[in-house]
Write an enzyme that holds these catalytic residues in place. Structure first.
Site, PDB file in Angstrom:
ATOM      1  N   ARG A  55       0.809  -1.224   0.000  1.00 51.20           N
ATOM      2  CA  ARG A  55       0.000   0.000   0.000  1.00 51.20           C
ATOM      3  C   ARG A  55       0.839   1.269   0.000  1.00 51.20           C
ATOM      4  O   ARG A  55       0.622   2.169  -0.796  1.00 51.20           O
ATOM      5  CB  ARG A  55      -0.854   0.079   1.286  1.00 51.20           C
ATOM      6  CG  ARG A  55      -2.232  -0.429   1.179  1.00 51.20           C
ATOM      7  CD  ARG A  55      -2.688  -0.851   2.551  1.00 51.20           C
ATOM      8  NE  ARG A  55      -1.826  -1.923   3.000  1.00 51.20           N
ATOM      9  CZ  ARG A  55      -2.010  -3.191   2.655  1.00 51.20           C
ATOM     10  NH1 ARG A  55      -3.032  -3.536   1.943  1.00 51.20           N
ATOM     11  NH2 ARG A  55      -1.171  -4.127   3.042  1.00 51.20           N
ATOM     12  N   THR A  56       1.763   1.372   0.930  1.00 54.18           N
ATOM     13  CA  THR A  56       2.473   2.638   1.093  1.00 54.18           C
ATOM     14  C   THR A  56       3.284   2.947  -0.164  1.00 54.18           C
ATOM     15  O   THR A  56       3.237   4.059  -0.694  1.00 54.18           O
ATOM     16  CB  THR A  56       3.380   2.581   2.338  1.00 54.18           C
ATOM     17  OG1 THR A  56       2.586   2.171   3.439  1.00 54.18           O
ATOM     18  CG2 THR A  56       3.998   3.923   2.647  1.00 54.18           C
TER      19      THR A  56
ATOM     20  N   HIS B  34       5.649   6.355  11.257  1.00 56.90           N
ATOM     21  CA  HIS B  34       5.055   6.196   9.926  1.00 56.90           C
ATOM     22  C   HIS B  34       4.111   7.395   9.735  1.00 56.90           C
ATOM     23  O   HIS B  34       2.885   7.265   9.800  1.00 56.90           O
ATOM     24  CB  HIS B  34       4.292   4.865   9.883  1.00 56.90           C
ATOM     25  CG  HIS B  34       3.953   4.388   8.508  1.00 56.90           C
ATOM     26  ND1 HIS B  34       3.920   5.200   7.405  1.00 56.90           N
ATOM     27  CD2 HIS B  34       3.594   3.150   8.065  1.00 56.90           C
ATOM     28  CE1 HIS B  34       3.583   4.487   6.346  1.00 56.90           C
ATOM     29  NE2 HIS B  34       3.375   3.240   6.720  1.00 56.90           N
TER      30      HIS B  34
ATOM     31  N   ARG C  33      11.546   4.060   2.914  1.00 54.55           N
ATOM     32  CA  ARG C  33      11.257   3.149   4.033  1.00 54.55           C
ATOM     33  C   ARG C  33      12.507   2.321   4.291  1.00 54.55           C
ATOM     34  O   ARG C  33      13.165   1.852   3.364  1.00 54.55           O
ATOM     35  CB  ARG C  33      10.088   2.229   3.679  1.00 54.55           C
ATOM     36  CG  ARG C  33       9.903   1.110   4.707  1.00 54.55           C
ATOM     37  CD  ARG C  33       8.667   0.295   4.469  1.00 54.55           C
ATOM     38  NE  ARG C  33       7.474   1.050   4.801  1.00 54.55           N
ATOM     39  CZ  ARG C  33       6.252   0.515   4.829  1.00 54.55           C
ATOM     40  NH1 ARG C  33       6.077  -0.757   4.531  1.00 54.55           N
ATOM     41  NH2 ARG C  33       5.205   1.250   5.143  1.00 54.55           N
TER      42      ARG C  33
ATOM     43  N   LYS D 289      27.145  -2.901   0.023  1.00 59.98           N
ATOM     44  CA  LYS D 289      28.611  -2.832  -0.175  1.00 59.98           C
ATOM     45  C   LYS D 289      29.243  -1.964   0.889  1.00 59.98           C
ATOM     46  O   LYS D 289      30.378  -1.529   0.764  1.00 59.98           O
ATOM     47  CB  LYS D 289      28.916  -2.235  -1.555  1.00 59.98           C
ATOM     48  CG  LYS D 289      28.433  -3.052  -2.732  1.00 59.98           C
ATOM     49  CD  LYS D 289      28.907  -2.368  -4.017  1.00 59.98           C
ATOM     50  CE  LYS D 289      28.272  -2.970  -5.248  1.00 59.98           C
ATOM     51  NZ  LYS D 289      28.551  -2.147  -6.436  1.00 59.98           N
TER      52      LYS D 289
HETATM   53  N1  ASP Z   1       1.731  -1.287   6.947  1.00 59.23           N
HETATM   54  C1  ASP Z   1       1.975  -0.811   8.280  1.00 59.23           C
HETATM   55  C2  ASP Z   1       3.439  -0.474   8.466  1.00 59.23           C
HETATM   56  O1  ASP Z   1       4.180  -0.445   7.509  1.00 59.23           O
HETATM   57  C3  ASP Z   1       1.456  -1.716   9.340  1.00 59.23           C
HETATM   58  C4  ASP Z   1       2.028  -3.094   9.404  1.00 59.23           C
HETATM   59  O2  ASP Z   1       2.949  -3.444   8.660  1.00 59.23           O
HETATM   60  O3  ASP Z   1       1.534  -3.857  10.260  1.00 59.23           O
HETATM   61  O4  ASP Z   1       3.860  -0.213   9.565  1.00 59.23           O
END
Ligand code: ASP
Length: 337
Positions: free
Chosen positions: A57-58, A135, A107, A86
């Site tokens: 999703r993100t 987040h 991320r 590396k």
């Molecule tokens: N998608 C959310 C996160 O990246 C929640 C999860 O992974 O549980 O933190």
């Protein structure tokens, strides 16, 4: 705060007025996100979408949000395929990648890593999750959803009751969301988790200091009573020492139709940042609630695009120009929002 050129690394950067500004811009994105109109305001801009931890999703919604504003997206998704393996420092990677992009979304599994990367970056960096830490964009889309859901019930964030359930120790979404909600007034938080997976004490203390009521409990049935929002989370197995350790907690708290009917108020909003762990031994949010009108999980994911478009528009300073290149879309778009 001043948005143009800013990194978005933590919700602690925001005042309440900043959050409201993001929500106002997100509202204006609706026709574009819903394929009623299109804009090319970011025509020629490049976003570096760097994901060194699993994500669906993100990653996709950040990419989609940038595309909907007319920009191009370049993805880096495998840490093993990057020079970080590396021995390259996050600083060097940040300095280099910021020469290739106008904005970077990142991320990474380590707390603080995105901030370290941002220190070297010459373009805005948006934190899409740094380990168990924060987040911010998820918290913004969660709060945006809460605001909309409560508004349809003639309620406000101020004065609401929210229960957060599950792995509150390792879940970065609940860390960011509770700090963000903390900017509002007189909220009651019921934090339901095994004692070993409780919300970090400094976050709880900060909420109490701001005048909010915080109840911590291991008793889900008692904790579910009289909430406006219940926000479930999965056990963050990847942040435990071993699968065996995570198994000790998996399936401890589950919400399904029967439990909802017995303990929740009739229109309590059900939220989850997703992914929900639907395996039989976990199943914290049962599929038998899928048709429930108060299940907001897919409204959260749709709202994520609006909020992420707003973050791009604000940090790249194009909010006032979006409508200039606006026109109707010329392909078939069934109503789907
Ligand atoms: N998608 C959310 C996160 O990246 C929640 C999860 O992974 O549980 O933190």
């Amino acid at each position: 705060m001043r948005f143009p050129g800013a990194h978005i690394l933590s919700v602690t950067q925001f005042e309440r007025a900043d959050v409201e500004r993001i929500f106002e811009v997100a509202d204006n994105m609706r026709p574009y996100a819903h394929r009623e109109r299109m804009t090319k305001v970011l025509d020629g801009a490049i976003m570096g979408n760097m994901f060194f931890e699993p994500s669906t999703r993100t990653r996709v919604s950040f990419g989609c949000a940038f595309n909907l504003l007319g920009g191009e997206v370049r993805e880096t998704t495998d840490i093993k395929a990057s020079s970080l393996t590396k021995g390259e420092s996050l600083y060097d990677t940040g300095r280099v990648m910021s020469g290739y992009s106008d904005i970077i979304v990142m991320r990474h599994p380590q707390a603080g890593s995105v901030a370290e990367f941002a220190r070297a970056s010459r373009v805005p960096v948006l934190n899409a999750g740094d380990g168990p830490n924060e987040h911010p964009s998820q918290a913004l889309l969660d709060l945006y959803t809460i605001k909309k859901e409560l508004k349809s019930r003639q309620q406000t964030i101020d004065g609401m009751h929210i229960a957060m359930i599950g792995d509150l120790k390792h879940g970065r979404t609940v860390h960011s969301l509770s700090k963000l909600v903390g900017l509002y007034e007189k909220v009651k938080f019921t934090l339901i988790s095994p004692a070993e997976l409780a919300m970090p004490a400094d976050t709880v203390d900060a909420l109490r200091q701001r005048g909010h009521e915080v109840v911590e409990t291991e008793d889900m049935e008692k904790g579910l009573v009289s909430n406006d929002i219940v926000y479930l989370t999965r056990i963050q197995e990847e942040r435990f020492g071993s699968k065996t350790e995570a198994d000790l907690y998996r399936g401890r708290f589950r919400l399904n139709q029967a439990i909802y009917t017995q303990y929740c108020q009739p229109n309590t909003v059900i939220m989850h940042p997703l992914p929900r762990d639907s395996r039989e031994d976990a199943n914290e949010l049962d599929n038998d609630l899928n048709q429930h009108p108060s299940l907001a999980i897919f409204r959260q994911t749709d709202n994520g695009v609006l909020v992420r478009m707003a973050l791009f528009a604000l940090t790249l300073d194009v909010c006032e120009q979006i409508d200039k290149s606006s026109r109707e879309v010329n392909w078939y778009t069934e109503r789907r929002f």
